[in-house]
Write an enzyme that holds these catalytic residues in place. Sequence first.
Site, short mmCIF file in Angstrom:
data_model
loop_
_atom_site.label_atom_id
_atom_site.label_comp_id
_atom_site.label_asym_id
_atom_site.label_seq_id
_atom_site.Cartn_x
_atom_site.Cartn_y
_atom_site.Cartn_z
N ASN A 10 3.99 -81.06 9.84
CA ASN A 10 3.75 -80.91 11.06
C ASN A 10 5.50 -80.47 11.92
O ASN A 10 5.36 -81.00 12.65
CB ASN A 10 2.92 -81.08 11.47
N ASP A 69 -2.00 -88.32 14.38
CA ASP A 69 -3.85 -86.94 14.36
C ASP A 69 -3.67 -86.47 15.77
O ASP A 69 -4.04 -87.19 16.44
CB ASP A 69 -4.11 -88.03 13.43
N PHE A 149 3.87 -74.85 20.00
CA PHE A 149 3.20 -74.53 18.76
C PHE A 149 1.61 -75.08 19.01
O PHE A 149 1.04 -74.97 20.04
CB PHE A 149 3.70 -75.36 17.55
N TYR A 151 -2.05 -74.99 19.59
CA TYR A 151 -3.18 -74.09 20.32
C TYR A 151 -2.75 -73.74 21.45
O TYR A 151 -3.20 -73.60 22.95
CB TYR A 151 -4.15 -75.13 20.27
N ASP A 152 -1.29 -74.31 21.69
CA ASP A 152 -0.83 -74.64 23.30
C ASP A 152 -1.18 -72.99 24.13
O ASP A 152 -1.00 -73.31 24.91
CB ASP A 152 1.05 -74.72 22.78
N LYS A 171 6.34 -80.35 28.78
CA LYS A 171 5.15 -81.07 28.12
C LYS A 171 5.26 -82.34 27.32
O LYS A 171 4.08 -82.27 27.76
CB LYS A 171 5.39 -79.74 26.92
N HIS A 176 -1.01 -84.92 25.48
CA HIS A 176 -1.13 -85.82 24.89
C HIS A 176 -0.79 -86.58 23.81
O HIS A 176 -0.47 -87.74 23.93
CB HIS A 176 -2.41 -84.86 24.35
N ARG A 177 0.64 -86.39 23.26
CA ARG A 177 1.30 -86.83 22.45
C ARG A 177 2.95 -87.65 23.86
O ARG A 177 2.52 -88.72 22.88
CB ARG A 177 2.61 -86.06 21.81
P1 IMP Z 1 -2.92 -82.75 12.09
O1 IMP Z 1 -3.32 -83.64 13.29
O2 IMP Z 1 -2.12 -82.30 11.42
O3 IMP Z 1 -4.50 -82.42 11.47
O4 IMP Z 1 -3.45 -81.28 13.25
C1 IMP Z 1 -3.64 -81.30 14.15
C2 IMP Z 1 -4.17 -79.37 14.87
O5 IMP Z 1 -4.46 -79.75 16.50
C3 IMP Z 1 -3.12 -78.64 14.48
O6 IMP Z 1 -3.66 -77.05 14.02
C4 IMP Z 1 -1.67 -78.74 15.57
O7 IMP Z 1 -1.62 -77.19 15.75
C5 IMP Z 1 -2.50 -78.77 16.44
N1 IMP Z 1 -2.32 -79.68 17.45
C6 IMP Z 1 -1.57 -80.45 17.59
N2 IMP Z 1 -1.15 -81.08 18.73
C7 IMP Z 1 -0.80 -80.22 18.88
C8 IMP Z 1 0.19 -79.50 20.69
O8 IMP Z 1 0.50 -80.96 21.24
N3 IMP Z 1 -0.50 -78.62 20.68
C9 IMP Z 1 -0.97 -78.05 20.38
N4 IMP Z 1 -1.81 -78.09 19.08
C10 IMP Z 1 -1.65 -79.31 18.67
#
Ligand code: IMP
Length: 194
Positions: A10, A69, A149, A151-152, A171, A176-177
């Site tokens: 990602n 994740d 990226f 759902y932001d 951000k 969360h990250r």
């Molecule tokens: P995975 O962790 O790769 O299974 O996917 C996580 C999902 O949540 C993806 O659709 C990401 O686009 C979304 N996601 C994770 N972190 C963020 C973020 O910081 N902003 C927006 N969407 C997020």
Amino acid sequence: MKKLVFATTNAGKRFELMALLEGALEVVGPEAFPDIPEVVEDAESFAGNALKKARVFAEATGLPALADDSGLCVDALDGRPGVHSARYAPTDAARIIKLLAELQAVPRERRTARFKCALALVKPDGWERSVQGLCEGRIAIAARGQNGFGYDPIFELPEGRTMAELTREEKAKVSHRGQAFARLRPALLDLVKD
Ligand code: IMP
């Protein structure tokens, strides 16, 4: 420089984590190890999936491995899409359209949601740590903003802007990250000394 394998393709997550690491470690991605089969993210928790990915990469590469994740949990949808956030619809745009449609009749006060992020760090000798970060907000009525990226653009913070209207630095402070990373930072910096 010491190497760290970051077990994600990602681009958004990778960009944010590379910035947080500030060049302290050389980060290699899964594309450097094409023989490692894709890890099925079938755990029921973010932490379970992150640990699963990091364990596979640490064992297969002999390098410390970091995995992320994360996802979006919406109260009016009983926590969905949650661990299924990536599979909710085929593209970021389709996921946003689907979520706004599901919440069409839900008033502002009941649109509360949170982003969750689990980071797992696993060393080839079996040492492992997993941490979590949370970011509270609500789902906007319509998408706004060009940054970030996933759902932001539809995740509105208590201050009023969506996550996609923040700069990368802003951000990182509230996300969360960013929260999870702050908890894992000492262990990551220890890797530099290992
Ligand atoms: P995975 O962790 O790769 O299974 O996917 C996580 C999902 O949540 C993806 O659709 C990401 O686009 C979304 N996601 C994770 N972190 C963020 C973020 O910081 N902003 C927006 N969407 C997020």
